[in-house]
Design a protein around this motif. Structure first.
Motif, PDB file in Angstrom:
ATOM      1  N   ILE A  60       3.731   4.055  -2.742  1.00 44.77           N
ATOM      2  CA  ILE A  60       4.736   3.212  -3.040  1.00 44.77           C
ATOM      3  C   ILE A  60       4.528   1.792  -2.191  1.00 44.77           C
ATOM      4  O   ILE A  60       4.200   2.099  -0.939  1.00 44.77           O
ATOM      5  CB  ILE A  60       6.241   3.579  -2.427  1.00 44.77           C
ATOM      6  N   GLU A  61       4.576   0.652  -2.789  1.00 45.26           N
ATOM      7  CA  GLU A  61       4.350  -0.581  -2.253  1.00 45.26           C
ATOM      8  C   GLU A  61       5.459  -1.283  -2.280  1.00 45.26           C
ATOM      9  O   GLU A  61       5.528  -2.694  -1.683  1.00 45.26           O
ATOM     10  CB  GLU A  61       2.805  -1.061  -2.691  1.00 45.26           C
ATOM     11  N   SER A  62       6.369  -1.469  -3.019  1.00 43.17           N
ATOM     12  CA  SER A  62       7.425  -2.185  -3.403  1.00 43.17           C
ATOM     13  C   SER A  62       8.623  -1.616  -3.723  1.00 43.17           C
ATOM     14  O   SER A  62       8.755  -0.433  -4.132  1.00 43.17           O
ATOM     15  CB  SER A  62       7.101  -3.419  -4.214  1.00 43.17           C
ATOM     16  N   SER A  63       9.781  -2.224  -3.855  1.00 49.92           N
ATOM     17  CA  SER A  63      10.975  -1.604  -4.168  1.00 49.92           C
ATOM     18  C   SER A  63      10.720  -1.429  -5.864  1.00 49.92           C
ATOM     19  O   SER A  63      11.466  -0.421  -6.669  1.00 49.92           O
ATOM     20  CB  SER A  63      12.084  -2.456  -4.052  1.00 49.92           C
ATOM     21  N   ALA A  64       9.999  -2.452  -6.434  1.00 48.38           N
ATOM     22  CA  ALA A  64       9.553  -2.210  -7.847  1.00 48.38           C
ATOM     23  C   ALA A  64       9.365  -0.902  -8.146  1.00 48.38           C
ATOM     24  O   ALA A  64       9.754  -0.273  -9.487  1.00 48.38           O
ATOM     25  CB  ALA A  64       9.018  -3.352  -8.475  1.00 48.38           C
ATOM     26  N   ASP A  65       8.284  -0.453  -7.254  1.00 46.85           N
ATOM     27  CA  ASP A  65       7.682   0.955  -7.675  1.00 46.85           C
ATOM     28  C   ASP A  65       8.907   2.064  -7.732  1.00 46.85           C
ATOM     29  O   ASP A  65       8.871   3.019  -8.396  1.00 46.85           O
ATOM     30  CB  ASP A  65       6.723   1.493  -6.632  1.00 46.85           C
ATOM     31  N   ILE A  83      11.843   9.780  -2.509  1.00 48.43           N
ATOM     32  CA  ILE A  83      11.484   9.503  -1.116  1.00 48.43           C
ATOM     33  C   ILE A  83       9.783   8.695  -1.315  1.00 48.43           C
ATOM     34  O   ILE A  83       9.053   9.233  -1.977  1.00 48.43           O
ATOM     35  CB  ILE A  83      11.136  10.764  -0.018  1.00 48.43           C
ATOM     36  N   ALA A  84       9.976   7.514  -0.606  1.00 42.00           N
ATOM     37  CA  ALA A  84       8.740   6.625  -0.546  1.00 42.00           C
ATOM     38  C   ALA A  84       7.799   7.090   0.446  1.00 42.00           C
ATOM     39  O   ALA A  84       8.200   7.208   1.844  1.00 42.00           O
ATOM     40  CB  ALA A  84       9.220   5.239  -0.601  1.00 42.00           C
ATOM     41  N   LYS A  85       6.423   7.083  -0.010  1.00 42.18           N
ATOM     42  CA  LYS A  85       5.527   7.623   1.142  1.00 42.18           C
ATOM     43  C   LYS A  85       4.886   6.325   1.461  1.00 42.18           C
ATOM     44  O   LYS A  85       4.291   5.472   0.589  1.00 42.18           O
ATOM     45  CB  LYS A  85       4.424   8.671   0.396  1.00 42.18           C
ATOM     46  N   LEU A  99      13.162   0.235   1.389  1.00 42.38           N
ATOM     47  CA  LEU A  99      14.322   1.087   2.277  1.00 42.38           C
ATOM     48  C   LEU A  99      15.702   0.667   1.416  1.00 42.38           C
ATOM     49  O   LEU A  99      16.691   1.648   1.355  1.00 42.38           O
ATOM     50  CB  LEU A  99      14.578   0.839   3.441  1.00 42.38           C
ATOM     51  N   SER A 100      15.820  -0.706   0.934  1.00 39.05           N
ATOM     52  CA  SER A 100      17.058  -0.864   0.124  1.00 39.05           C
ATOM     53  C   SER A 100      17.144  -0.158  -1.080  1.00 39.05           C
ATOM     54  O   SER A 100      18.432  -0.102  -1.953  1.00 39.05           O
ATOM     55  CB  SER A 100      17.012  -2.297  -0.097  1.00 39.05           C
ATOM     56  N   VAL A 101      16.165   0.563  -1.463  1.00 35.98           N
ATOM     57  CA  VAL A 101      16.460   1.310  -3.167  1.00 35.98           C
ATOM     58  C   VAL A 101      15.936   2.860  -2.880  1.00 35.98           C
ATOM     59  O   VAL A 101      16.604   3.520  -3.769  1.00 35.98           O
ATOM     60  CB  VAL A 101      15.545   0.411  -4.121  1.00 35.98           C
ATOM     61  N   VAL A 106       8.436   8.751   4.107  1.00 38.97           N
ATOM     62  CA  VAL A 106       7.701   9.260   5.057  1.00 38.97           C
ATOM     63  C   VAL A 106       6.537   8.418   5.163  1.00 38.97           C
ATOM     64  O   VAL A 106       6.117   7.514   4.302  1.00 38.97           O
ATOM     65  CB  VAL A 106       7.181  10.450   4.171  1.00 38.97           C
ATOM     66  N   VAL A 107       6.105   8.414   6.469  1.00 40.50           N
ATOM     67  CA  VAL A 107       5.167   7.497   6.909  1.00 40.50           C
ATOM     68  C   VAL A 107       3.855   8.162   6.928  1.00 40.50           C
ATOM     69  O   VAL A 107       3.602   9.469   7.907  1.00 40.50           O
ATOM     70  CB  VAL A 107       5.403   6.991   8.089  1.00 40.50           C
ATOM     71  N   ASN A 108       2.564   7.924   6.454  1.00 41.19           N
ATOM     72  CA  ASN A 108       1.321   8.344   6.550  1.00 41.19           C
ATOM     73  C   ASN A 108       0.702   7.643   7.612  1.00 41.19           C
ATOM     74  O   ASN A 108       0.085   6.746   7.310  1.00 41.19           O
ATOM     75  CB  ASN A 108       0.797   8.404   5.230  1.00 41.19           C
ATOM     76  N   ARG A 109       0.833   8.079   8.715  1.00 37.14           N
ATOM     77  CA  ARG A 109       0.184   7.662   9.916  1.00 37.14           C
ATOM     78  C   ARG A 109      -1.288   7.578   9.820  1.00 37.14           C
ATOM     79  O   ARG A 109      -2.062   6.450  10.187  1.00 37.14           O
ATOM     80  CB  ARG A 109       0.542   8.404  11.273  1.00 37.14           C
ATOM     81  N   GLY A 110      -1.861   8.478   9.298  1.00 35.62           N
ATOM     82  CA  GLY A 110      -3.427   8.497   8.782  1.00 35.62           C
ATOM     83  C   GLY A 110      -3.980   7.438   8.118  1.00 35.62           C
ATOM     84  O   GLY A 110      -4.751   6.517   8.735  1.00 35.62           O
ATOM     85  N   ASP A 111      -3.320   7.305   7.205  1.00 42.12           N
ATOM     86  CA  ASP A 111      -3.848   6.207   6.260  1.00 42.12           C
ATOM     87  C   ASP A 111      -3.548   4.632   6.846  1.00 42.12           C
ATOM     88  O   ASP A 111      -4.298   3.762   6.788  1.00 42.12           O
ATOM     89  CB  ASP A 111      -2.985   6.168   4.830  1.00 42.12           C
ATOM     90  N   LEU A 112      -2.217   4.740   7.507  1.00 45.79           N
ATOM     91  CA  LEU A 112      -1.914   3.394   8.133  1.00 45.79           C
ATOM     92  C   LEU A 112      -2.781   3.174   9.553  1.00 45.79           C
ATOM     93  O   LEU A 112      -3.037   1.917   9.633  1.00 45.79           O
ATOM     94  CB  LEU A 112      -0.494   3.356   8.579  1.00 45.79           C
TER      95      LEU A 112
END
Length: 123
Positions: A60-65, A83-85, A99-101, A106-112
């Motif tokens: 997920i990269e935007s509210s549009a997704d 739930i957006a990853k 977060l508005s939609v 869930v935060v993927n700390r490894g990829d980040l």
């Protein structure tokens, strides 16, 4: 070696197989993804048919997704939580919008960590 809008040219130092549900992380590059992957619609419809409670959605990269997922869910699936990853710099940039939609994230700390560098790690 080179990154542009449509391609990445690189030298692979430690090769391997990149499977169907995997992706390539390129630090300092924006994603090449445009919308949800084609098979995702089938997965969402499967969730509706089988009355799941929650969908955890990667990339997920935007509210549009998120809105696209909820649109596929339709009235029948309106009680299913989405739930957006969060896995990319683009998603972090659009976090308030997501977060508005979304019903949660869930935060993927490894990829980040790969995108931001581990020295800027997330706790």
């Amino acid at each position: 070696e080179r990154i542009n809008e449509k391609s990445i040219k690189c030298v692979i130092k430690h090769g391997g197989f990149l499977g169907q549900f995997q992706r390539l992380t390129v630090p300092r590059a924006t994603t090449l993804k445009h919308g949800l992957v084609p098979y995702f619609r089938q997965n969402v419809l499967f969730a509706v048919e089988n009355q799941v409670d929650i969908i955890f959605s990667s990339f997920i990269e935007s509210s549009a997704d998120v809105k696209q997922i909820k649109s596929i869910l339709g009235a029948v699936g309106q009680t299913i939580k989405v739930i957006a990853k969060i896995e990319t710099k683009v998603a972090i940039k659009n976090l308030d919008d997501i977060l508005s939609v979304a019903d949660g994230l869930v935060v993927n700390r490894g990829d980040l960590g790969l995108e931001f560098g581990l020295e800027k790690g997330f706790v």
